[in-house]
Scaffold this active site. Structure first.
Site, PDB file in Angstrom:
ATOM      1  N   THR A  87       1.590   0.780  -1.839  1.00 37.95           N
ATOM      2  CA  THR A  87       2.259  -0.241  -2.660  1.00 37.95           C
ATOM      3  C   THR A  87       2.065   0.179  -4.108  1.00 37.95           C
ATOM      4  O   THR A  87       0.928   0.237  -4.588  1.00 37.95           O
ATOM      5  CB  THR A  87       1.612  -1.626  -2.445  1.00 37.95           C
ATOM      6  OG1 THR A  87       1.663  -1.937  -1.057  1.00 37.95           O
ATOM      7  CG2 THR A  87       2.353  -2.697  -3.231  1.00 37.95           C
ATOM      8  N   LYS A 162       9.003  -5.434  -1.298  1.00 38.42           N
ATOM      9  CA  LYS A 162       7.587  -5.722  -1.005  1.00 38.42           C
ATOM     10  C   LYS A 162       7.005  -6.700  -2.033  1.00 38.42           C
ATOM     11  O   LYS A 162       6.326  -7.662  -1.675  1.00 38.42           O
ATOM     12  CB  LYS A 162       6.808  -4.397  -1.024  1.00 38.42           C
ATOM     13  CG  LYS A 162       5.317  -4.506  -1.121  1.00 38.42           C
ATOM     14  CD  LYS A 162       4.656  -4.664   0.213  1.00 38.42           C
ATOM     15  CE  LYS A 162       3.162  -4.910   0.044  1.00 38.42           C
ATOM     16  NZ  LYS A 162       2.492  -5.204   1.280  1.00 38.42           N
ATOM     17  N   LYS A 237      -3.320  -7.529  -6.980  1.00 38.72           N
ATOM     18  CA  LYS A 237      -2.597  -6.293  -7.340  1.00 38.72           C
ATOM     19  C   LYS A 237      -1.085  -6.495  -7.170  1.00 38.72           C
ATOM     20  O   LYS A 237      -0.297  -6.178  -8.060  1.00 38.72           O
ATOM     21  CB  LYS A 237      -3.080  -5.144  -6.434  1.00 38.72           C
ATOM     22  CG  LYS A 237      -2.262  -3.877  -6.567  1.00 38.72           C
ATOM     23  CD  LYS A 237      -2.553  -2.862  -5.467  1.00 38.72           C
ATOM     24  CE  LYS A 237      -1.482  -1.781  -5.462  1.00 38.72           C
ATOM     25  NZ  LYS A 237      -1.630  -0.792  -4.401  1.00 38.72           N
TER      26      LYS A 237
HETATM   27  P1  NAD Z   1      -8.046   2.180   0.656  1.00 39.84           P
HETATM   28  O1  NAD Z   1      -8.675   2.097  -0.688  1.00 39.84           O
HETATM   29  O2  NAD Z   1      -8.827   1.834   1.876  1.00 39.84           O
HETATM   30  O3  NAD Z   1      -7.447   3.662   0.882  1.00 39.84           O
HETATM   31  C1  NAD Z   1      -6.963   4.499  -0.142  1.00 39.84           C
HETATM   32  C2  NAD Z   1      -7.500   5.888   0.143  1.00 39.84           C
HETATM   33  O4  NAD Z   1      -6.952   6.807  -0.794  1.00 39.84           O
HETATM   34  C3  NAD Z   1      -9.030   5.993  -0.015  1.00 39.84           C
HETATM   35  O5  NAD Z   1      -9.609   6.460   1.189  1.00 39.84           O
HETATM   36  C4  NAD Z   1      -9.228   6.974  -1.173  1.00 39.84           C
HETATM   37  O6  NAD Z   1     -10.365   7.799  -1.016  1.00 39.84           O
HETATM   38  C5  NAD Z   1      -7.948   7.776  -1.079  1.00 39.84           C
HETATM   39  N1  NAD Z   1      -7.607   8.457  -2.322  1.00 39.84           N
HETATM   40  C6  NAD Z   1      -7.705   8.000  -3.590  1.00 39.84           C
HETATM   41  N2  NAD Z   1      -7.283   8.932  -4.473  1.00 39.84           N
HETATM   42  C7  NAD Z   1      -6.881  10.002  -3.715  1.00 39.84           C
HETATM   43  C8  NAD Z   1      -6.342  11.286  -4.034  1.00 39.84           C
HETATM   44  N3  NAD Z   1      -6.110  11.648  -5.298  1.00 39.84           N
HETATM   45  N4  NAD Z   1      -6.057  12.128  -3.015  1.00 39.84           N
HETATM   46  C9  NAD Z   1      -6.287  11.772  -1.725  1.00 39.84           C
HETATM   47  N5  NAD Z   1      -6.815  10.574  -1.354  1.00 39.84           N
HETATM   48  C10 NAD Z   1      -7.097   9.700  -2.347  1.00 39.84           C
HETATM   49  O7  NAD Z   1      -6.723   1.288   0.555  1.00 39.84           O
HETATM   50  P2  NAD Z   1      -5.830   0.746   1.788  1.00 39.84           P
HETATM   51  O8  NAD Z   1      -6.271  -0.644   2.113  1.00 39.84           O
HETATM   52  O9  NAD Z   1      -5.751   1.789   2.846  1.00 39.84           O
HETATM   53  O10 NAD Z   1      -4.423   0.577   1.036  1.00 39.84           O
HETATM   54  C11 NAD Z   1      -3.599   1.712   0.772  1.00 39.84           C
HETATM   55  C12 NAD Z   1      -2.296   1.215   0.174  1.00 39.84           C
HETATM   56  O11 NAD Z   1      -1.669   0.307   1.081  1.00 39.84           O
HETATM   57  C13 NAD Z   1      -2.470   0.457  -1.153  1.00 39.84           C
HETATM   58  O12 NAD Z   1      -1.400   0.816  -2.001  1.00 39.84           O
HETATM   59  C14 NAD Z   1      -2.394  -1.007  -0.732  1.00 39.84           C
HETATM   60  O13 NAD Z   1      -1.919  -1.845  -1.753  1.00 39.84           O
HETATM   61  C15 NAD Z   1      -1.403  -0.931   0.427  1.00 39.84           C
HETATM   62  N6  NAD Z   1      -1.539  -1.999   1.428  1.00 39.84           N
HETATM   63  C16 NAD Z   1      -2.760  -2.356   1.918  1.00 39.84           C
HETATM   64  C17 NAD Z   1      -2.842  -3.361   2.870  1.00 39.84           C
HETATM   65  C18 NAD Z   1      -4.173  -3.783   3.448  1.00 39.84           C
HETATM   66  O14 NAD Z   1      -4.220  -4.815   4.140  1.00 39.84           O
HETATM   67  N7  NAD Z   1      -5.248  -3.042   3.232  1.00 39.84           N
HETATM   68  C19 NAD Z   1      -1.678  -4.015   3.315  1.00 39.84           C
HETATM   69  C20 NAD Z   1      -0.449  -3.601   2.824  1.00 39.84           C
HETATM   70  C21 NAD Z   1      -0.379  -2.587   1.875  1.00 39.84           C
END
Ligand code: NAD
Length: 293
Positions: A87, A162, A237
């Site tokens: 997102t 979204k 966010k």
């Molecule tokens: P998260 O923080 O668990 O995962 C993000 C991952 O990206 C981490 O493991 C981090 O180490 C990795 N990362 C950061 N910088 C990086 C880089 N330069 N190269 C490679 N890896 C890198 O977050 P999440 O909950 O998995 O969410 C991911 C996305 O999905 C976000 O944009 C969030 O808004 C969206 N989202 C999350 C949910 C939810 O319920 N968690 C629901 C819908 C959408």
């Protein structure tokens, strides 16, 4: 297909695992060194992008996406698909599409709804922006990770859909919490109020499916001490993204603006790491502030 998966966090890890289970050859990279069963871990981002048929990103925000894309887009073969499921703000999403197009690559923005449960079960909803050609190439992969896929329009349209949805969700959750908190103070039984609202004109996802009252309605994070679920800071966010998008297009979103302020207060005052429905106990304890006009 040979797939690179970048960002193996709460959402990315189960999504990558589902693609591997479906028989794809998945190489995964995460700066935190996360390993996912069935996915080949690689130690540099280039190894999850060079020579891949598709590269999927699931990253925290638009700044990280732009940084990662600057490294990986030059490595993509013409015609390869770059599929971003994070997102992010619409400006970053559109710039990602432009840079991909300059390199002769196909790209879609495909943010998700459905949370960690949906990512694990392969039942996410994908809101997709991009050309028809890119959408068609992405569909078989999205079908594995999700159950509902909507092509919302050109590049950036997925992110736009979204944030509109999540702005409404933030507003409706606050409204739901207000209604239950008021009901309690008026001496109503929450179960009875649920019976009324879930079958009347107040019904909505926040009442019917994700009721913020413990022990009322289908099981939800309220029944689990308000552990997320969907964390309050992720809701904040998305609300902030809605407000910066509204500012760019001069859209009036007074309820979205107010919801953003309330979620900021909540996150700053103990809500960090709690489910976004934990607004209910806070509201139930807070004394009336506003004056009638
Ligand atoms: P998260 O923080 O668990 O995962 C993000 C991952 O990206 C981490 O493991 C981090 O180490 C990795 N990362 C950061 N910088 C990086 C880089 N330069 N190269 C490679 N890896 C890198 O977050 P999440 O909950 O998995 O969410 C991911 C996305 O999905 C976000 O944009 C969030 O808004 C969206 N989202 C999350 C949910 C939810 O319920 N968690 C629901 C819908 C959408």
């Amino acid at each position: 297909m040979k797939i690179g998966f970048i960002g193996l966090g709460n959402m990315g890890a189960p999504m990558a695992a589902n693609l591997a289970r479906a028989g794809h050859d998945v190489s995964g990279f995460d700066t935190a060194g996360i390993h996912v069963d069935g996915v080949t871990s690689v130690s540099v981002v280039a190894d999850a992008s060079r020579g891949m048929d598709a590269v999927i990103t699931m990253l925290p925000d638009g700044g990280v996406l732009e940084k990662v894309y600057a490294e990986i887009l030059p490595l993509g073969e013409p015609g390869a698909l770059f599929l971003d499921c994070s997102t992010v703000d619409i400006v970053s999403a559109r710039s990602a599409h432009e840079r991909a197009a300059e390199g002769g690559l196909l790209s879609v923005d495909a943010p998700v709804s459905g949370g960690i449960g949906g990512a694990t079960a392969g039942t996410l909803t994908f809101m997709v922006g991009g050309s028809s050609e890119a959408f068609e190439k992405a569909t078989p992969l999205l079908d594995i990770m999700g159950k509902r896929i909507v092509h919302c329009g050109d590049g950036g349209a997925g992110q736009a859909a979204k944030i509109c949805n999540n702005m409404l969700l933030g507003i409706s959750m606050i409204g739901t919490c207000e209604a239950f908190a008021l009901g309690e103070k008026l001496g109503l039984d929450a179960g009875r109020l649920f019976e009324v609202m879930s079958t009347s004109s107040g019904s909505c996802w926040s009442v019917n499916t994700y009721c913020p009252v413990p022990g009322v309605g289908p099981e939800s994070p309220a029944d689990n001490g308000y552990l997320p679920g969907f964390a309050a800071e992720l809701m904040l966010k998305d609300l902030r993204l809605s407000q910066s998008a509204a500012e760019q297009v001069d859209a009036n979103t007074p309820m979205g603006h107010h919801a953003t302020r309330l979620y900021k207060q909540f996150v700053d005052n103990g809500g960090l790491g709690r489910d976004f429905s934990a607004m209910l106990p806070v509201m139930a304890e807070t004394k009336r502030e506003q004056t009638d006009d």
